[in-house]
Enzyme design. Structure first.
Site, short mmCIF file in Angstrom:
data_model
loop_
_atom_site.label_atom_id
_atom_site.label_comp_id
_atom_site.label_asym_id
_atom_site.label_seq_id
_atom_site.Cartn_x
_atom_site.Cartn_y
_atom_site.Cartn_z
CD GLU A 49 -2.62 -6.43 4.14
OE1 GLU A 49 -1.24 -7.17 4.56
OE2 GLU A 49 -2.97 -5.49 3.86
CE LYS A 139 -1.82 -2.43 1.65
NZ LYS A 139 -1.62 -4.14 1.52
CB CYS A 210 1.06 -5.65 3.95
SG CYS A 210 1.47 -6.72 3.09
N1 CDV Z 1 -1.17 -7.43 1.42
C1 CDV Z 1 -0.24 -6.80 0.63
O1 CDV Z 1 -0.40 -5.52 0.75
N2 CDV Z 1 1.00 -7.32 -0.17
C2 CDV Z 1 1.08 -7.25 -1.36
C3 CDV Z 1 1.66 -8.08 -2.39
C4 CDV Z 1 0.52 -7.81 -3.46
C5 CDV Z 1 2.72 -7.57 -3.59
C6 CDV Z 1 2.74 -7.03 -1.22
O2 CDV Z 1 3.63 -5.59 -0.77
O3 CDV Z 1 2.72 -7.64 0.01
#
Ligand code: CDV
Length: 357
Positions: A49, A139, A210
């Site tokens: 990401e 996202k 993510c």
């Molecule tokens: N970049 C992210 O989406 N990070 C989140 C953290 C903040 C919990 C994740 O789900 O890994």
């Protein structure tokens, strides 16, 4: 031996230390990992990401000009302008030269035809056999907050400030050129149920970014499109001073939840998945590693060993998705959507009424 084998990789990046780190420096690291992938016979590499920059939602940035510098422009006439940008073009050219498909994340600044501007946390898929991007994902589940946490010394997570939730949903796509002899649409044998083509076409892929990997809803949207390989890049906080536990305890727990989400998602949707971290100490905070490749039974078949630049790879056999898709997770036989309306009608929790004394 199945004809649906292919070697895939996650290109984990160590930290991109700060907002002023030159992108060319990061790009060169990514190209080096791509060259290593070529030596290993890899056909598809997933990068993290926001791969080219530090994880900028960890910073409070007041200047709009400074924010703009972190994003790549795009518009309806040039939705994939990123691959012509000097920030990414050398990577795309190297991927073409080496015949490796790539997926990578970046900040996308979208200017619509009416002039409105929206910023997304985006990933694209570049197909070398097509010589173009064939898919984009924005996202959906943005973690963190809009207003900075006012407490001094805390680790900020400001994705809700920097980005708008993605508007493209969870659209699976087929990637050509990865599997020899894949069934094509002009397939001429008689089709009776439609099921005899399943698992025989070009691989079915989807992307998450993510935090999305923690949400069963996105995985299942892809599962319902027959996904065979899910691609995901991440920047996940390892520990933060405002949370309970020692740094080591927090990091261990963060890695546990990361693995749990990836393994469960792969198993419950009978697909492989590739997870690529940006890891280590960036100036805004510390990020977990744990880049991995997970099989359709939920087992991790490859995992990173460092918090630095590291290529992890495995030869996977998409034929192995058929077991789960045809048995425990044969959706057409076992799902009961008449009971799932709450999933789309409700956002937050509504508890049952309190009991009387
Ligand atoms: N970049 C992210 O989406 N990070 C989140 C953290 C903040 C919990 C994740 O789900 O890994």
């Amino acid at each position: 031996m199945s004809s649906r084998q292919l070697t895939v990789a996650a290109a984990q990046l160590g930290p991109v230390r700060c907002l002023t780190t030159p992108r060319r420096k990061t790009l060169d690291r990514m190209i080096k990992l791509l060259e290593e992938a070529a030596e290993k016979g890899v056909k598809l590499v997933v990068f993290p990401e926001l791969a080219f920059t530090t994880f900028f939602p960890g910073y409070i940035i007041e200047s709009p000009e400074e924010v703009a510098r972190l994003f790549e422009p795009a518009s309806p006439s040039e939705p994939y302008a990123i691959i012509e940008s000097s920030h990414a073009k050398p990577l795309v050219e190297k991927a073409s030269e080496l015949s490796i498909d790539i997926s990578f994340g970046y900040g996308e600044r979208w200017t619509a035809d009416d002039g409105s501007v929206t910023d997304y946390n985006t990933a694209v898929y570049y197909s070398t056999s097509e010589q173009k991007c064939i898919a984009k994902y924005r996202k959906v589940h943005l973690p963190g907050r809009y207003e900075p946490d006012p407490r001094p010394g805390v680790t900020q997570q400001l994705e809700k400030r920097f980005f708008t939730p993605g508007d493209l949903g969870f659209q699976a796509f087929r990637a050509p050129g990865l599997i020899k002899g894949a069934l094509k649409a002009d397939y001429s044998a008689p089709v009776t149920s439609g099921q005899e083509t399943q698992g025989r076409g070009d691989p079915i892929l989807g992307m998450l970014i993510c935090n999305d990997r923690r949400w069963a809803e996105g995985w299942r949207c892809y599962g319902l499109q027959g996904i065979e390989l899910l691609l995901e890049g991440y920047n996940t906080t390892a520990f933060a001073p405002q949370y309970e536990g020692t740094n080591e305890e927090q990091e261990e727990e963060a890695l546990f939840h990361h693995r749990l989400s990836c393994q469960a998602g792969s198993y419950q949707n009978a697909c492989y998945s590739i997870h690529a971290a940006k890891a280590g100490e960036e100036d805004h905070g510390s990020l977990i590693a744990g880049s991995s490749i997970v099989d359709p039974n939920g087992h991790i078949v490859a995992e990173s060993k460092t918090k630095g630049d590291e290529l992890i790879y495995a030869t996977i056999d998409l034929e192995k998705c058929r077991k789960g898709k045809g048995r425990v997770f044969a959706f057409d036989m076992h799902r009961r959507p008449e009971h799932y309306s709450r999933l789309v009608e409700q956002v937050g929790v509504r508890e049952p009424e309190l009991l009387s004394k």
